[in-house]
Design a protein around this motif. Sequence first.
Motif, PDB file in Angstrom:
ATOM      1  N   ALA A 156       3.755  75.209  43.184  1.00  0.00           N
ATOM      2  CA  ALA A 156       4.606  74.451  43.261  1.00  0.00           C
ATOM      3  C   ALA A 156       4.589  73.243  42.298  1.00  0.00           C
ATOM      4  O   ALA A 156       5.822  73.206  41.626  1.00  0.00           O
ATOM      5  CB  ALA A 156       5.844  74.592  44.410  1.00  0.00           C
TER       6      ALA A 156
ATOM      7  N   ARG B  21       3.822  73.563  39.096  1.00  0.00           N
ATOM      8  CA  ARG B  21       6.002  74.211  38.243  1.00  0.00           C
ATOM      9  C   ARG B  21       6.577  72.476  37.817  1.00  0.00           C
ATOM     10  O   ARG B  21       6.843  72.218  36.726  1.00  0.00           O
ATOM     11  CB  ARG B  21       6.458  75.211  38.549  1.00  0.00           C
ATOM     12  N   LEU B  22       6.366  71.569  38.860  1.00  0.00           N
ATOM     13  CA  LEU B  22       6.517  70.360  39.063  1.00  0.00           C
ATOM     14  C   LEU B  22       6.921  69.325  37.567  1.00  0.00           C
ATOM     15  O   LEU B  22       7.244  68.967  37.252  1.00  0.00           O
ATOM     16  CB  LEU B  22       7.374  69.773  40.539  1.00  0.00           C
TER      17      LEU B  22
ATOM     18  N   VAL C 110      12.132  74.413  41.766  1.00  0.00           N
ATOM     19  CA  VAL C 110      10.996  74.958  41.344  1.00  0.00           C
ATOM     20  C   VAL C 110      12.048  76.473  41.949  1.00  0.00           C
ATOM     21  O   VAL C 110      12.250  76.888  43.092  1.00  0.00           O
ATOM     22  CB  VAL C 110      10.311  75.240  41.763  1.00  0.00           C
TER      23      VAL C 110
ATOM     24  N   TYR D 144      10.499  79.583  43.835  1.00  0.00           N
ATOM     25  CA  TYR D 144       9.373  79.479  45.550  1.00  0.00           C
ATOM     26  C   TYR D 144      10.079  80.161  46.755  1.00  0.00           C
ATOM     27  O   TYR D 144      10.992  80.262  46.832  1.00  0.00           O
ATOM     28  CB  TYR D 144       9.823  77.531  45.131  1.00  0.00           C
TER      29      TYR D 144
END
Length: 623
Positions: A422, A425-426, A613, A616
């Motif tokens: 995660a 992805r951020l 996200v 998630y």
Amino acid sequence: MISEKLHNLPRLAKRAIFLVTDTLLVPISLYAAFALRYGTLTQMDRVQDSLSLFVLMTVLGGVLISICRLPRIKLNALEMRAVTRIGTTAALLALLAITLSYMLDLSGPRSVPIIFCAVFFLASLATRIAALTLLGWLEDRQGTRQRVAIYGAGAGGIQMAAALRQSPEARPVLFIDDNSNLQGLMTAGLPVYASSDLKKLVERHRIQRVLLAIPSISEERRRALIDKLAALGLEVQVLPSYIEMMTGKGAGEPLRPVSPDALLGRDKVDLDTPEIAKAYAGRTVLVTGAGGSIGSELCRQLINRRPKRIVLFEHSEIALYAIDQDMRKRAAGAGVAITTRLGSVTDAARVAAVMSECEVEIVLHAAAYKHVPIVEENELEGARNNVMGTKVVADAAMRAGVERFILVSTDKAVRPTNIMGASKRLAELVVQDLQTRTTRTRFAIVRFGNVLGSSGSVLPLFERQIKQGGPVTVTHPEVTRFFMTIPEAARLVLLAGAYAKGSDVFVLDMGEPQKIIDIARRMVEMSGRTVRDSKTGKGDIEIEITGLRPGEKLYEELLIDDDSLRATPHPKILRAEEASLSEIETSSMLRELEKTLEARDTARLRRLIAARVDGYHIQKEVG
């Protein structure tokens, strides 16, 4: 044991034994020459007439033998050059005999020196062969050397047989080859048999191990052979290739560690294209996380692209020292400047100062916390380093006006089930947002599968476990992953830099994902051991199922949206154009993340990830 004592004699003692033996062969061979010439063994009257010749030949012959370095011929390395040296020495001894006969005015047949030459050559050679045979017989009787069969009677097998003859641990007994033209022949002094005869050969010759020495074999064929040989209850080991032995890599160590390429289950992708050289030649390149597995390989591959300077940026002093030492040796001959800078990617002032001072033109951002279980237990620090660190470096790059910024990401960023994925992805969303606010810097993202051989990957873990005798631990029998090698990963980053247009996500076509348990089995078999059968208990290494770790997925994905794929100039590299957050949404996300880190609120972090996200979710327990 006698054979072991003989092997462990000092080198000078061994040379002395051969010097004395060859020197004694001089008068014996001379006497035999007279006997053969006159057709009788009783010719003492003729020997007495030439007694001075016998004495001088023995003394001077010993000196000549020493000068010709006959005692330095290694017994277990007896080959054509050694035989040629013995022949040359025999010819020189014959010339010495002729010279001394004239000087001493001895009457006798002119053919005696020629016969002497032939007899000495044959006697010296036969003595060495007899000694070698005796040592082999003693070792067989005392069990000091394992009897091995070599699968493959080609160049690689011949080289391996020569190397093994010098090894005190193993003795090559025969070749196995599927080429019918070789079967029934003698190759490198060993008979060649068909693979169909292997079962009876194992019993007849007491074969304990099979060494696979076919450098050009495909992975599919290699695995099939390993399965076939292992079924006979034999240890199977994969050996260095012919080229590796010719270059000295592996000739001294008969076993080769299982290479990442051998475990891929596919052909490796050739990513070495002219675009890479054009993109980096004459540029100053900053590599963050330069001491890590990917970062260090990036640095090594950059050397061949002739950049003007490589800036190594790393927060670990030990890792920075190691890569600096390695790079300076490589860069010296290439004319590439190396700059080392300690610092954290979360330190905005330090990052900006390094970019300004070194006049950086390209940034390869490989610094990240990547180990899923560790980040899962230290989620705030994982987010700080992976998200805010990326924000700091990317902001500095944009302000400095660098040409290209490449973020190294992971397939775990796609619909993540853990904080590490995660956070990556951020980080991707941060980079995509910055691209909307600049045309000068091209931002791009590279997503990897699992990198075999990197720190924390299954390769070093399984190697340690196999070396310790097992068990090899796999979290779930159905866990699958995409795999690539460290060189493939590094070249993918470099190519992404060359192909980047802005806000791109690059992925490598890595074929079908593979089961981790299959990788484990393959590693056990390629290390020369067998997987233990849970029912019968037979086998060397147990594979133990430990259960999924917190945040671990059964399978990984490379793309959020498969329809977003676009082609690149390379057929195995794909570009995805994925949806991103707006500038307002990204700013809001970053403000919320800063407050979360300041408050050290892990629950708030997970709420933020769930909101921002896509996909998630918490991985459910799998039975």
